[in-house]
Design a protein around this motif. Structure first.
Motif, mmCIF file in Angstrom:
data_model
loop_
_atom_site.group_PDB
_atom_site.id
_atom_site.type_symbol
_atom_site.label_atom_id
_atom_site.label_comp_id
_atom_site.label_asym_id
_atom_site.label_seq_id
_atom_site.Cartn_x
_atom_site.Cartn_y
_atom_site.Cartn_z
ATOM 1 N N PRO A 243 -42.934 -86.127 -74.711
ATOM 2 C CA PRO A 243 -41.656 -86.838 -74.811
ATOM 3 C C PRO A 243 -41.248 -86.995 -76.268
ATOM 4 C CG PRO A 243 -43.431 -88.384 -74.375
ATOM 5 C CD PRO A 243 -44.033 -87.010 -74.281
ATOM 6 N N PRO A 244 -39.968 -87.284 -76.539
ATOM 7 C CA PRO A 244 -39.532 -87.507 -77.920
ATOM 8 C C PRO A 244 -40.385 -88.582 -78.580
ATOM 9 C CG PRO A 244 -37.645 -87.366 -76.457
ATOM 10 C CD PRO A 244 -38.856 -87.404 -75.576
ATOM 11 N N ALA A 245 -40.730 -88.373 -79.845
ATOM 12 C CA ALA A 245 -41.594 -89.313 -80.555
ATOM 13 C C ALA A 245 -41.229 -89.335 -82.031
ATOM 14 C CB ALA A 245 -43.063 -88.925 -80.373
ATOM 15 N N GLU A 246 -41.665 -90.391 -82.680
ATOM 16 C CA GLU A 246 -41.553 -90.496 -84.141
ATOM 17 C C GLU A 246 -42.961 -90.328 -84.701
ATOM 18 O OE1 GLU A 246 -39.905 -93.460 -87.669
ATOM 19 O OE2 GLU A 246 -39.808 -94.063 -85.554
ATOM 20 N N VAL A 247 -43.143 -89.331 -85.584
ATOM 21 C CA VAL A 247 -44.465 -89.008 -86.108
ATOM 22 C C VAL A 247 -44.454 -89.175 -87.624
ATOM 23 C CG1 VAL A 247 -46.302 -87.288 -86.260
ATOM 24 C CG2 VAL A 247 -44.840 -87.365 -84.229
ATOM 25 N N VAL A 248 -45.403 -89.968 -88.115
ATOM 26 C CA VAL A 248 -45.568 -90.165 -89.554
ATOM 27 C C VAL A 248 -46.781 -89.349 -89.994
ATOM 28 C CG1 VAL A 248 -45.947 -91.827 -91.405
ATOM 29 C CG2 VAL A 248 -44.591 -92.477 -89.388
ATOM 30 N N PHE A 249 -46.551 -88.319 -90.810
ATOM 31 C CA PHE A 249 -47.621 -87.441 -91.283
ATOM 32 C C PHE A 249 -48.154 -87.952 -92.618
ATOM 33 C CE2 PHE A 249 -45.002 -84.677 -88.611
ATOM 34 C CZ PHE A 249 -45.961 -84.115 -87.787
ATOM 35 N N ALA A 259 -49.377 -77.504 -100.304
ATOM 36 C CA ALA A 259 -48.295 -77.645 -101.279
ATOM 37 C C ALA A 259 -46.933 -77.807 -100.621
ATOM 38 C CB ALA A 259 -48.296 -76.445 -102.223
ATOM 39 N N VAL A 260 -46.671 -77.028 -99.572
ATOM 40 C CA VAL A 260 -45.341 -77.079 -98.959
ATOM 41 C C VAL A 260 -45.080 -78.424 -98.296
ATOM 42 C CG1 VAL A 260 -45.136 -74.592 -98.635
ATOM 43 C CG2 VAL A 260 -46.260 -75.963 -96.873
ATOM 44 N N VAL A 261 -46.161 -79.103 -97.848
ATOM 45 C CA VAL A 261 -45.996 -80.416 -97.241
ATOM 46 C C VAL A 261 -45.876 -81.497 -98.311
ATOM 47 C CG1 VAL A 261 -47.074 -82.136 -95.734
ATOM 48 C CG2 VAL A 261 -47.186 -79.712 -95.139
ATOM 49 N N CYS A 304 -43.054 -76.292 -91.228
ATOM 50 C CA CYS A 304 -43.188 -77.026 -89.960
ATOM 51 C C CYS A 304 -44.590 -76.861 -89.385
ATOM 52 C CB CYS A 304 -42.150 -76.530 -88.950
ATOM 53 S SG CYS A 304 -40.441 -76.926 -89.367
ATOM 54 N N GLU A 305 -45.134 -75.642 -89.432
ATOM 55 C CA GLU A 305 -46.489 -75.416 -88.935
ATOM 56 C C GLU A 305 -47.506 -76.200 -89.749
ATOM 57 O OE1 GLU A 305 -47.310 -71.277 -88.929
ATOM 58 O OE2 GLU A 305 -45.766 -70.773 -87.454
ATOM 59 N N LYS A 306 -47.350 -76.207 -91.087
ATOM 60 C CA LYS A 306 -48.304 -76.893 -91.955
ATOM 61 C C LYS A 306 -48.279 -78.401 -91.748
ATOM 62 C CE LYS A 306 -49.670 -73.265 -94.424
ATOM 63 N NZ LYS A 306 -51.057 -72.793 -94.439
ATOM 64 N N LEU A 307 -47.139 -78.944 -91.350
ATOM 65 C CA LEU A 307 -47.070 -80.379 -91.091
ATOM 66 C C LEU A 307 -48.142 -80.803 -90.093
ATOM 67 C CD1 LEU A 307 -43.285 -81.346 -90.818
ATOM 68 C CD2 LEU A 307 -44.991 -82.406 -92.308
ATOM 69 N N PHE A 308 -48.362 -79.967 -89.091
ATOM 70 C CA PHE A 308 -49.275 -80.341 -88.011
ATOM 71 C C PHE A 308 -50.738 -80.098 -88.376
ATOM 72 C CE2 PHE A 308 -45.196 -80.040 -86.008
ATOM 73 C CZ PHE A 308 -45.203 -81.084 -85.101
ATOM 74 N N ASN A 309 -50.998 -79.642 -89.608
ATOM 75 C CA ASN A 309 -52.364 -79.614 -90.115
ATOM 76 C C ASN A 309 -52.768 -80.966 -90.686
ATOM 77 O OD1 ASN A 309 -52.555 -76.943 -89.418
ATOM 78 N ND2 ASN A 309 -52.274 -76.149 -91.483
ATOM 79 N N CYS A 310 -51.784 -81.830 -90.912
ATOM 80 C CA CYS A 310 -52.045 -83.158 -91.458
ATOM 81 C C CYS A 310 -52.288 -84.155 -90.326
ATOM 82 C CB CYS A 310 -50.856 -83.633 -92.301
ATOM 83 S SG CYS A 310 -50.410 -82.544 -93.673
ATOM 84 N N SER A 311 -52.980 -85.230 -90.651
ATOM 85 C CA SER A 311 -53.128 -86.308 -89.679
ATOM 86 C C SER A 311 -51.800 -87.039 -89.546
ATOM 87 C CB SER A 311 -54.225 -87.270 -90.121
ATOM 88 O OG SER A 311 -53.907 -87.848 -91.374
ATOM 89 N N TRP A 453 -39.645 -86.913 -87.810
ATOM 90 C CA TRP A 453 -40.804 -86.823 -88.687
ATOM 91 C C TRP A 453 -40.542 -87.520 -90.017
ATOM 92 C CZ3 TRP A 453 -40.043 -84.735 -93.442
ATOM 93 C CH2 TRP A 453 -38.957 -83.875 -93.612
ATOM 94 N N SER A 454 -41.620 -87.925 -90.637
ATOM 95 C CA SER A 454 -41.609 -88.410 -92.018
ATOM 96 C C SER A 454 -42.969 -88.136 -92.618
ATOM 97 C CB SER A 454 -41.288 -89.905 -92.063
ATOM 98 O OG SER A 454 -42.236 -90.651 -91.341
ATOM 99 N N VAL A 455 -43.021 -87.985 -93.947
ATOM 100 C CA VAL A 455 -44.249 -87.637 -94.647
ATOM 101 C C VAL A 455 -44.537 -88.707 -95.696
ATOM 102 C CG1 VAL A 455 -45.458 -85.931 -96.081
ATOM 103 C CG2 VAL A 455 -43.893 -85.177 -94.288
ATOM 104 N N ILE A 456 -45.758 -89.226 -95.693
ATOM 105 C CA ILE A 456 -46.144 -90.220 -96.692
ATOM 106 C C ILE A 456 -47.221 -89.636 -97.603
ATOM 107 C CG2 ILE A 456 -45.582 -92.167 -95.227
ATOM 108 C CD1 ILE A 456 -48.558 -92.451 -94.624
#
Length: 456
Positions: A243-249, A259-261, A304-311, A453-456
């Protein structure tokens, strides 16, 4: 057809042999840089295969055996993390000096005990400087190199922890998610204890992810993609809703730099994933990302693919704005069209290669039969000349019988040419049919998920 190049030491420099995939060292020089140069001839840009190195070794000669042990175990010229890199070989004061030390051992030692003692002394001197250089090089990799560089160098960044390839890491992560209520996991050894099994005929117990780099321990079940439990994990992951979700990477907690992330830190946006299946001559599947940040800039597929390598932490999302949905759908449609065009281009390239191979096969077949036909004609002319000069009737009769046999063979070969032409025409028709199938692409697009998505 296999091609063999035999060369002296002169062939160790200045040649690009990326079309070769095997090296045979008939003799092993004492200077490790020279070995590295030999192997480097095949490790050139354009190499498509793993390069196999075969070393001839006189096992009856203790000095030769110890030289090989140094080259293999200390300098890691044939296996290992870095191979014969300049960084490690550079830890020696001089390759020439090392070669001189080996020569002194060969000239000065007369017994096996003397050889053993001399090489042990040399190894002790080399160990400290090589290990120091290895440690400093690894630290540089940890601090500065991106994740892709680590994968290519096969660097183990977690100390004694085994390093998995990309597919292995993804499979392990999916397994932990699908079996979180059934098993206890040990990330250090990539093993888990299955408390109760969700699959019939799969027993509880300790399972270990199958490995190419570590011995598989007795008493443990080997776990892999084709294992019934592995197949269950994949199917279970496919069945679960997204389902739609908000993900904080969190890019800071990853064990290597991405690097790209890192460039996305402090930014946020929207991202969707769709599954594209193309049915043409072959069946192919693609996972296509569409991403955008809050300023309207597109996020490319790799990022986008590299994002999902992060917790990351996921939270439920009630709805997706209509404007975001429209933007993502436009991007999705563009990605599908681009992928279809690329797929068709690749199919056309494969077809062109198949057509070239058919033409070469047809040419070889026709030339082979034509050569045999020409040879038969030559033999007939020779026998006719000998028949005219034959001194007896019996010899003339024998030669005429041989000529008649060759004439029958000649007619048969001419018929064989027609058979070959028919076979060529049939194969060309099949190629045309395959082209028509390739042109008739059937596609299925399945949405997988959309997230904020958001990246910290």
């Amino acid at each position: 057809m296999a091609r063999i190049l035999i060369a002296t030491e002169a062939g160790a420099e200045g040649l690009n042999l990326q079309f070769c995939s095997a090296i045979v060292n008939f003799d092993l020089p004492w200077n490790p840089q020279r070995i590295e140069q030999r192997i480097g001839r095949c490790h050139r840009y354009g190499q498509k295969h793993d390069v196999v190195v075969i070393n001839f070794l006189n096992e009856r000669n203790e000095a030769d055996r110890r030289v090989y042990a140094l080259l293999e175990q200390k300098f890691r010229l044939f296996t290992g993390v870095f191979g014969a890199s300049d960084d490690i070989l550079g830890s020696l004061d001089s390759g020439v000096d090392f070669e001189r030390r080996i020569l002194e051992i060969y000239q000065g030692c007369r017994s096996e005990e003397e050889i053993q003692a001399a090489f042990e002394k040399l190894q002790t001197e080399l160990d400290e400087q090589i290990q120091t250089r290895m440690r400093s090089t690894r630290e540089l990799l940890l601090e500065h190199f991106d994740e892709d560089v680590h994968d290519r160098l096969k660097v183990n960044l977690a100390g004694t922890q085994e390093r998995l390839d990309r597919i292995g890491r993804l499979f392990w992560a999916v397994t932990k998610h699908a079996l979180q209520n059934y098993a206890d996991f040990d990330d250090q050894s990539f093993s888990f204890t299955l408390q109760n099994s969700p699959v019939e005929l799969v027993s509880p117990g300790r399972y270990r992810l199958i490995s190419k780099t570590q011995d598989n321990l007795p008493g443990e079940y080997l776990y892999r993609l084709s294992h019934p439990l592995g197949e269950y994990v994949i199917q279970e992951a496919l069945r679960r809703p997204c389902p739609p979700a908000e993900v904080v990477f969190d890019s800071t907690g990853h064990f290597t730099r991405i690097a790209v992330v890192e460039h996305l830190q402090g930014r946020s946006g929207w991202l969707s994933l769709q599954h594209l299946r193309i049915e043409s001559f072959d069946s192919e599947e693609y996972l296509l990302f569409s991403g955008v940040d809050d300023t309207g800039n597109n996020i490319d597929q790799e990022t986008c693919e590299k994002l999902f390598n992060c917790s990351g932490q996921a939270h439920a999302l009630q709805s997706i704005p209509d404007s975001v949905n429209e933007r993502l759908m436009r991007d999705q449609d563009r990605h599908v069209r681009a992928t279809l065009a690329k797929n068709l281009e690749e199919n056309d390239r494969y077809l062109s290669e198949a057509r070239d191979q058919l033409d070469k096969w047809a040419e070889d077949m026709e030339m082979a039969v034509q050569r045999e036909l020409d040879d038969s004609k030559r033999q007939i002319r020779d026998l006719q000349r000998r028949s005219r000069q034959a001194p007896t009737v019996d010899e003339q009769h024998s030669l005429q019988e041989a000529i008649a046999g060759l004439e029958r063979k000649k007619r048969k070969l001419r018929g064989h040419i027609f058979d070959i032409e028919d076979a060529i025409a049939e194969k060309r028709e099949r190629l045309v049919e395959s082209l028509e199938k390739r042109m008739q692409q059937k596609t299925t697009v399945t949405p997988v998920f959309t997230i904020r998505w958001s990246v910290i």
